[in-house]
Design a protein around this motif. Sequence first.
Motif, short mmCIF file in Angstrom:
data_model
loop_
_atom_site.label_atom_id
_atom_site.label_comp_id
_atom_site.label_asym_id
_atom_site.label_seq_id
_atom_site.Cartn_x
_atom_site.Cartn_y
_atom_site.Cartn_z
N LYS A 180 -37.61 2.83 -119.28
CA LYS A 180 -36.37 4.18 -118.65
C LYS A 180 -35.38 3.94 -118.39
N ALA A 181 -34.59 3.14 -119.33
CA ALA A 181 -33.03 2.72 -119.10
C ALA A 181 -32.87 3.23 -120.13
N GLY A 182 -33.65 3.64 -121.33
CA GLY A 182 -33.36 4.52 -122.27
C GLY A 182 -33.27 3.65 -123.20
N PHE A 183 -33.86 2.36 -123.57
CA PHE A 183 -34.44 1.15 -124.52
C PHE A 183 -35.63 1.32 -125.45
N GLY A 184 -35.10 1.79 -126.82
CA GLY A 184 -36.51 1.61 -127.33
C GLY A 184 -37.26 -0.18 -127.56
N ALA A 185 -38.18 -0.17 -127.20
CA ALA A 185 -39.04 -1.47 -126.41
C ALA A 185 -40.15 -1.97 -126.94
N GLY A 186 -40.32 -3.46 -127.89
CA GLY A 186 -41.03 -4.32 -128.91
C GLY A 186 -41.45 -5.12 -127.68
N LEU A 187 -42.75 -5.18 -127.70
CA LEU A 187 -43.45 -6.35 -127.18
C LEU A 187 -43.78 -7.98 -127.78
N LEU A 203 -35.44 -5.22 -127.51
CA LEU A 203 -34.78 -4.48 -126.74
C LEU A 203 -33.76 -3.30 -128.16
N THR A 204 -33.69 -1.64 -127.97
CA THR A 204 -32.38 -1.72 -130.27
C THR A 204 -32.09 -0.25 -129.00
N VAL A 205 -30.70 -0.35 -128.55
CA VAL A 205 -29.59 0.74 -128.44
C VAL A 205 -29.59 2.04 -129.29
N GLY A 206 -30.10 2.94 -129.24
CA GLY A 206 -30.12 3.69 -130.07
C GLY A 206 -28.96 4.44 -130.39
N GLY A 207 -28.26 5.08 -131.48
CA GLY A 207 -27.60 5.50 -132.01
C GLY A 207 -26.43 5.06 -132.87
N SER A 232 -39.65 5.62 -125.73
CA SER A 232 -39.71 6.74 -125.12
C SER A 232 -38.46 7.86 -125.76
N ARG A 233 -37.36 7.37 -126.38
CA ARG A 233 -36.77 8.46 -126.95
C ARG A 233 -37.86 9.36 -127.98
#
Length: 280
Positions: A180-187, A203-207, A232-233
Amino acid sequence: MSRPEDTLSADVHYNDTEARKYTTSSRIQNIQASMTHRALELLDLSSPSFILDVGCGSGLSGEILSSIPPEEGGPHVWVGMDVSASMLDVALQRDVEGDLLLADIGQGVPFRAGTFDAAISISAIQWLCNAESSDVSPAGRLSRFFNGLYSSLKRGGRAVCQFYPKNDEQKKMITGAAVKAGFGAGLLEDDPETKNVKVYLVLTVGGGNLNGNGGDITGVVKGMDGVDVLDSRHNNRSGKGEIKKGSKAWIIKKKEQMERKGKIVKATSKYTGRKRRIAF
């Protein structure tokens, strides 16, 4: 056996006695070192980086960050933040190389946007799932933390958070807050279905352009077994347009936003969003 985070807040549990006991335990030192090296492997940093150590404690992980040799992409410069003054006092006595900040991650990450190349957290974020008072919710604490972390990382930056979820519901709560905060997430789970299971939220920040993957976390965990990727992106958009202001769906969405901020809201019922009759 009860978990310490179920009974006390981290700053109360880790008093002077517990902080020294934790730091001097050879068993804990070995486990901490192993998980830190695993987190660095998932971060996949190719050059010296500026790293935030979330829940740094007495600096056990930070010492490893400072000691990574040049041929492995180090050494790294780091800043550690922790809610326990006793833990940070032990870190100062041990003369760790990183800068230290006394702060509650449940209140956010107080750094300028784009400050860090990467972030690491070992055995800390599960403490956010326990509210200390009735007017502060775990959802709100998780939201403030992940929103602050997302902002503090550079575009294309990564974070790896190792944590011990109490159950699947808690695992879903933590991962959902990150998405929800915008991260791409892998568990990722090491040693699954055993008592020694280790859970890593990658976690990764896009862009950015992470190894040609456009900042997508799937580039980090590509080829790994047992990885659940949430991003979520890449969700498909409904194409239905914006929700009408004042409608039931709009009200429910606003309530969810308030809950993520830690506010107490009234429960949703069949009367939510219903128009009142005009009284004459």
